[in-house]
Design a protein around this motif. Structure first.
Motif, short mmCIF file in Angstrom:
data_model
loop_
_atom_site.label_atom_id
_atom_site.label_comp_id
_atom_site.label_asym_id
_atom_site.label_seq_id
_atom_site.Cartn_x
_atom_site.Cartn_y
_atom_site.Cartn_z
N GLU A 280 -2.48 -4.37 7.64
CA GLU A 280 -3.71 -3.54 7.91
C GLU A 280 -3.06 -2.19 8.14
N VAL A 281 -2.17 -1.70 7.17
CA VAL A 281 -1.85 -0.33 7.38
C VAL A 281 -1.59 0.28 5.78
N SER A 282 -1.58 1.69 5.53
CA SER A 282 -1.36 2.23 4.34
C SER A 282 0.03 1.75 3.66
N ARG A 283 -0.01 1.95 2.31
CA ARG A 283 1.34 1.66 1.74
C ARG A 283 2.47 2.58 2.05
N GLN A 284 1.91 3.87 2.08
CA GLN A 284 2.89 4.93 2.48
C GLN A 284 3.46 4.64 3.80
N THR A 285 2.71 4.15 4.61
CA THR A 285 3.43 3.61 5.98
C THR A 285 4.65 2.53 5.80
N ILE A 286 4.40 1.58 4.98
CA ILE A 286 5.38 0.71 4.47
C ILE A 286 6.58 1.45 3.87
N GLY A 287 6.33 2.36 2.98
CA GLY A 287 7.22 3.03 2.40
C GLY A 287 8.39 3.75 3.36
N SER A 288 7.48 4.37 4.44
CA SER A 288 8.11 5.17 5.20
C SER A 288 9.03 4.52 6.37
N LEU A 289 8.55 3.24 6.45
CA LEU A 289 9.34 2.41 7.42
C LEU A 289 10.56 1.87 6.82
N GLU A 290 10.41 1.56 5.41
CA GLU A 290 11.58 0.95 4.67
C GLU A 290 12.64 2.09 4.61
N ASN A 291 12.03 3.26 4.39
CA ASN A 291 13.00 4.52 4.26
C ASN A 291 13.62 4.96 5.61
N GLY A 292 13.46 4.43 6.67
CA GLY A 292 13.73 4.86 8.06
C GLY A 292 13.23 6.08 8.34
N ARG A 293 12.18 6.51 7.53
CA ARG A 293 11.36 7.86 8.18
C ARG A 293 10.56 7.68 9.26
#
Lengths: 65, 144
Positions: free
Chosen positions: A24-37
């Motif tokens: 229940e988060v946005s796809r951008q949050t997952i992307g940022s998490l994965e990139n370590g940002r």
């Protein structure tokens, strides 16, 4: 802080969108998490660990700055 | 009717009433005093704001009924913790900028030899913002 979210997601053949929906988060949050940002909140970290069936320490790697 | 839909209709009705009241008051008293014109315009602006809010809420309530999955996506996007964190950071930066801007405006007004009343109004606005920030900070110190 480093994490293994991308690695675990790819191991299980899950898309970013699917993981985002489940957590229940946005796809951008997952992307940022994965990139370590972006470092997740403790709630999201628990959700992620519960989703992958691992402990938080197995997913997130704390590094001294 | 759901709570969201009811609130939307209440806002629409209040907004519409305010717009009607403002038009009537402007028509009858607008030319009498400048203050009446300002009040009429303010009510008109507030009324239109409520109307817009009501329409938005009504659309959201309809969408929630018609397409719950899309509404869920919208809510996820709205409550996404990263989006909230970004929003809060942006607001904090804007607050810092506003303090500098207020100070700069005060200096400019003083150089322009604007009436003291106007300078004091701006100064009061700046102080209110700063005191409010301090109040929230103290409140959060106790709560967190």
């Amino acid at each position: 802080m480093k994490n293994r979210v991308e690695e675990l997601r790819k191991e299980r053949g899950i898309k970013q969108e699917e993981l985002a929906m489940a957590l229940e988060v946005s796809r951008q949050t997952i992307g940022s998490l994965e990139n370590g940002r972006y470092n997740p909140s403790i709630q999201l970290a628990f959700k992620i660990s519960k989703y992958f069936g691992l402990s938080i320490e197995d997913i997130f790697i704390y590094e001294e700055e | 009717m759901e709570k969201g839909g009811r609130t939307a209709y209440i806002l629409l009705i209040i907004g519409l009433l305010l717009v009607i009241i403002s038009v009537i008051s402007f028509y009858f008293f607008g030319s009498e005093r400048f203050a009446y014109t300002v009040v009429s315009y303010s009510i008109f602006g507030g009324g239109f704001g409520l109307l817009g809010d009501g329409v938005g809420r009504l659309n959201a309530a309809r969408l929630a009924k018609k397409d719950p999955e899309r509404m869920r996506l919208i809510n996820i996007e709205k409550n996404d913790e990263r989006n909230i964190a970004i929003d809060e950071k942006a607001r904090a930066k804007a607050y810092t900028l506003s303090i500098y801007l207020f100070s700069a405006v005060l200096v400019v007004l003083a150089i322009m030899r604007v009436e003291l009343k106007a300078i004091l109004i701006v100064l009061c606005a700046e102080l209110i913002v700063m005191v409010y920030s301090l109040y929230i900070r103290l409140k959060l110190y106790k709560e967190m």
